[in-house]
Design a protein around this motif. Structure first.
Motif, PDB file in Angstrom:
ATOM      1  N   PHE A 131       0.838  -1.190   0.000  1.00  0.00           N
ATOM      2  CA  PHE A 131       0.000   0.000   0.000  1.00  0.00           C
ATOM      3  C   PHE A 131       0.877   1.246   0.000  1.00  0.00           C
ATOM      4  O   PHE A 131       2.008   1.233   0.491  1.00  0.00           O
ATOM      5  CB  PHE A 131      -0.947   0.022   1.202  1.00  0.00           C
ATOM      6  N   GLN A 132       0.349   2.330  -0.578  1.00  0.00           N
ATOM      7  CA  GLN A 132       1.019   3.619  -0.570  1.00  0.00           C
ATOM      8  C   GLN A 132       0.677   4.370   0.724  1.00  0.00           C
ATOM      9  O   GLN A 132      -0.294   4.031   1.420  1.00  0.00           O
ATOM     10  CB  GLN A 132       0.567   4.447  -1.771  1.00  0.00           C
ATOM     11  N   GLN A 133       1.475   5.367   1.036  1.00  0.00           N
ATOM     12  CA  GLN A 133       1.200   6.233   2.172  1.00  0.00           C
ATOM     13  C   GLN A 133       1.001   7.670   1.683  1.00  0.00           C
ATOM     14  O   GLN A 133       1.702   8.109   0.772  1.00  0.00           O
ATOM     15  CB  GLN A 133       2.364   6.200   3.168  1.00  0.00           C
ATOM     16  N   PHE A 134       0.049   8.362   2.299  1.00  0.00           N
ATOM     17  CA  PHE A 134      -0.244   9.744   1.936  1.00  0.00           C
ATOM     18  C   PHE A 134       0.007  10.655   3.134  1.00  0.00           C
ATOM     19  O   PHE A 134      -0.379  10.328   4.266  1.00  0.00           O
ATOM     20  CB  PHE A 134      -1.707   9.904   1.504  1.00  0.00           C
ATOM     21  N   ASP A 160      -2.134   5.370   5.718  1.00  0.00           N
ATOM     22  CA  ASP A 160      -2.153   4.457   4.587  1.00  0.00           C
ATOM     23  C   ASP A 160      -3.184   4.933   3.563  1.00  0.00           C
ATOM     24  O   ASP A 160      -4.128   5.654   3.896  1.00  0.00           O
ATOM     25  CB  ASP A 160      -2.488   3.034   5.050  1.00  0.00           C
ATOM     26  N   GLU A 161      -2.987   4.543   2.317  1.00  0.00           N
ATOM     27  CA  GLU A 161      -3.816   5.056   1.227  1.00  0.00           C
ATOM     28  C   GLU A 161      -5.292   4.703   1.389  1.00  0.00           C
ATOM     29  O   GLU A 161      -6.163   5.480   0.992  1.00  0.00           O
ATOM     30  CB  GLU A 161      -3.318   4.525  -0.116  1.00  0.00           C
ATOM     31  N   ALA A 169      -6.632   7.079   4.168  1.00  0.00           N
ATOM     32  CA  ALA A 169      -6.523   8.467   3.738  1.00  0.00           C
ATOM     33  C   ALA A 169      -7.483   8.793   2.599  1.00  0.00           C
ATOM     34  O   ALA A 169      -8.152   9.839   2.623  1.00  0.00           O
ATOM     35  CB  ALA A 169      -5.080   8.766   3.312  1.00  0.00           C
ATOM     36  N   GLN A 170      -7.573   7.907   1.597  1.00  0.00           N
ATOM     37  CA  GLN A 170      -8.380   8.210   0.424  1.00  0.00           C
ATOM     38  C   GLN A 170      -9.857   8.344   0.776  1.00  0.00           C
ATOM     39  O   GLN A 170     -10.561   9.215   0.236  1.00  0.00           O
ATOM     40  CB  GLN A 170      -8.192   7.137  -0.647  1.00  0.00           C
ATOM     41  N   ARG A 208      -4.622  15.903   0.806  1.00  0.00           N
ATOM     42  CA  ARG A 208      -3.312  15.277   0.603  1.00  0.00           C
ATOM     43  C   ARG A 208      -2.268  16.347   0.326  1.00  0.00           C
ATOM     44  O   ARG A 208      -2.474  17.235  -0.517  1.00  0.00           O
ATOM     45  CB  ARG A 208      -3.360  14.275  -0.549  1.00  0.00           C
ATOM     46  N   PRO A 214       1.571  15.669  -3.177  1.00  0.00           N
ATOM     47  CA  PRO A 214       1.263  14.461  -3.952  1.00  0.00           C
ATOM     48  C   PRO A 214       2.340  14.097  -4.968  1.00  0.00           C
ATOM     49  O   PRO A 214       2.378  12.964  -5.455  1.00  0.00           O
ATOM     50  CB  PRO A 214      -0.054  14.823  -4.652  1.00  0.00           C
ATOM     51  N   SER A 268       6.617  10.739  -3.085  1.00  0.00           N
ATOM     52  CA  SER A 268       6.166   9.414  -2.641  1.00  0.00           C
ATOM     53  C   SER A 268       6.825   9.047  -1.318  1.00  0.00           C
ATOM     54  O   SER A 268       8.010   9.311  -1.109  1.00  0.00           O
ATOM     55  CB  SER A 268       6.506   8.339  -3.680  1.00  0.00           C
TER      56      SER A 268
END
Length: 301
Positions: free
Chosen positions: A169-172, A249-250, A253-254, A264, A267, A270
């Motif tokens: 997973f991505q982090q924001f 975590d994305e 956050a999303q 965010r 952006p 990363s």
């Protein structure tokens, strides 16, 4: 002296469960039997061996020297026997009908975002299997807690844990609109040093962040924090209420970004990618119910 064939192996197995669980009550829950059966089995084993295995108090039980020696010598042999029987009797082509209890631990957020629909669908496929879901942000002692499988996100600190990576997973980096209105939006990464930060203590380095831009450039940012929490849902609540900037975590956050509760930041930069892991208790073989759930999770996701 008693010969091995005069000892009921079930009583030795129950003895091992009591040692690992730390109490008769916890062992009974783990084995899904009445507490009285645990007590009777231990008493009979002590009578047959003519020695006390536990020192009992009103609050806890402690192994005697004889109990410690018995556990150290017998438990590896019993584990090997279980694994041999499982290997001989398991169906390698199909999981068939699963029974018994599957105890899963996970975090509140991961369960709500990913795990709950998987468990619901899996339970429909296996009506004779009981599923015990326990929620906590920290990984406890899987053996003493009787946990079969633990789902975690992020980075595993303990390298000795048996873990399977199921995804990433991505982090924001995010902040609430009310916070940005009050303090302004940071324009450069180093501006973060003068902003309020909400730290998640579960992370290995909650105040140091390595950022990578679209051209591959790397910059490390060190932040300061007056607020620190050890639960992701508390972190989310604090950030949404304007307590400061943080990283989520994305998935978490999303959802908040789409609802207009978070914005965010940066952006174009990363953050390190995290992992979704299935953590298993010690042992060479993975029981069918655990393998079945992990395979089902992978296919479902």
């Amino acid at each position: 002296m008693l010969s091995p064939d005069q000892i009921d192996l079930n009583m030795l197995s129950i003895f091992g469960a009591v040692v690992e669980a730390g109490s008769f009550t916890a062992a009974a829950e783990r084995l899904d039997v009445a507490k009285a059966k645990i007590s009777i089995s231990i008493s009979r084993l002590e009578q047959q061996l003519s020695c006390s295995l536990f020192t009992r108090t009103t609050r806890k039980i402690v192994l005697t020297e004889a109990g410690r020696i018995l556990h150290e010598q017998c438990q590896p042999l019993l584990q090997g026997l279980r694994e041999a029987l499982f290997q001989a009797g398991s169906d390698q082509t199909s999981y068939g009908e699963l029974t018994g209890v599957l105890r899963i631990s996970s975090t509140v957020n991961l369960t709500a975002q990913k795990l709950a629909p998987v468990i619901a669908a899996f339970a429909l496929l296996h009506p004779r299997l009981r599923i015990d879901l326990r929620l906590a942000d920290r990984i406890g002692d899987l053996v003493s807690d009787g946990i079969d499988l633990s789902f975690r996100m992020g980075w595993l600190r303990d390298s000795s844990q048996r873990a399977m990576k199921l995804g990433e997973f991505q982090q924001f980096m995010v902040a609430a609109p009310k916070y940005l209105k009050r303090y302004g939006e940071p324009k450069q990464l180093q501006d973060l040093r003068r902003h309020e930060w909400v730290a998640l203590s579960l992370l290995p380095t909650p105040l140091t962040w390595k950022m990578t831009d679209i051209m591959g450039g790397v910059e490390t940012v060190h932040v300061k924090s007056r607020l620190q929490v050890d639960a992701l849902n508390a972190l989310l609540a604090l950030v949404q209420n304007g307590a400061g900037i943080s990283v989520l975590d994305e998935f978490t956050a999303q959802t908040a970004i789409d609802a207009g509760k978070l914005v965010r930041l940066f952006p174009e930069w990363s953050l390190p990618v995290g992992g979704v892991y299935a953590v298993l208790p010690p042992g060479r073989l993975v029981p069918a119910k655990i393998r079945a759930f992990i395979d089902f999770y992978r296919n479902y996701i």
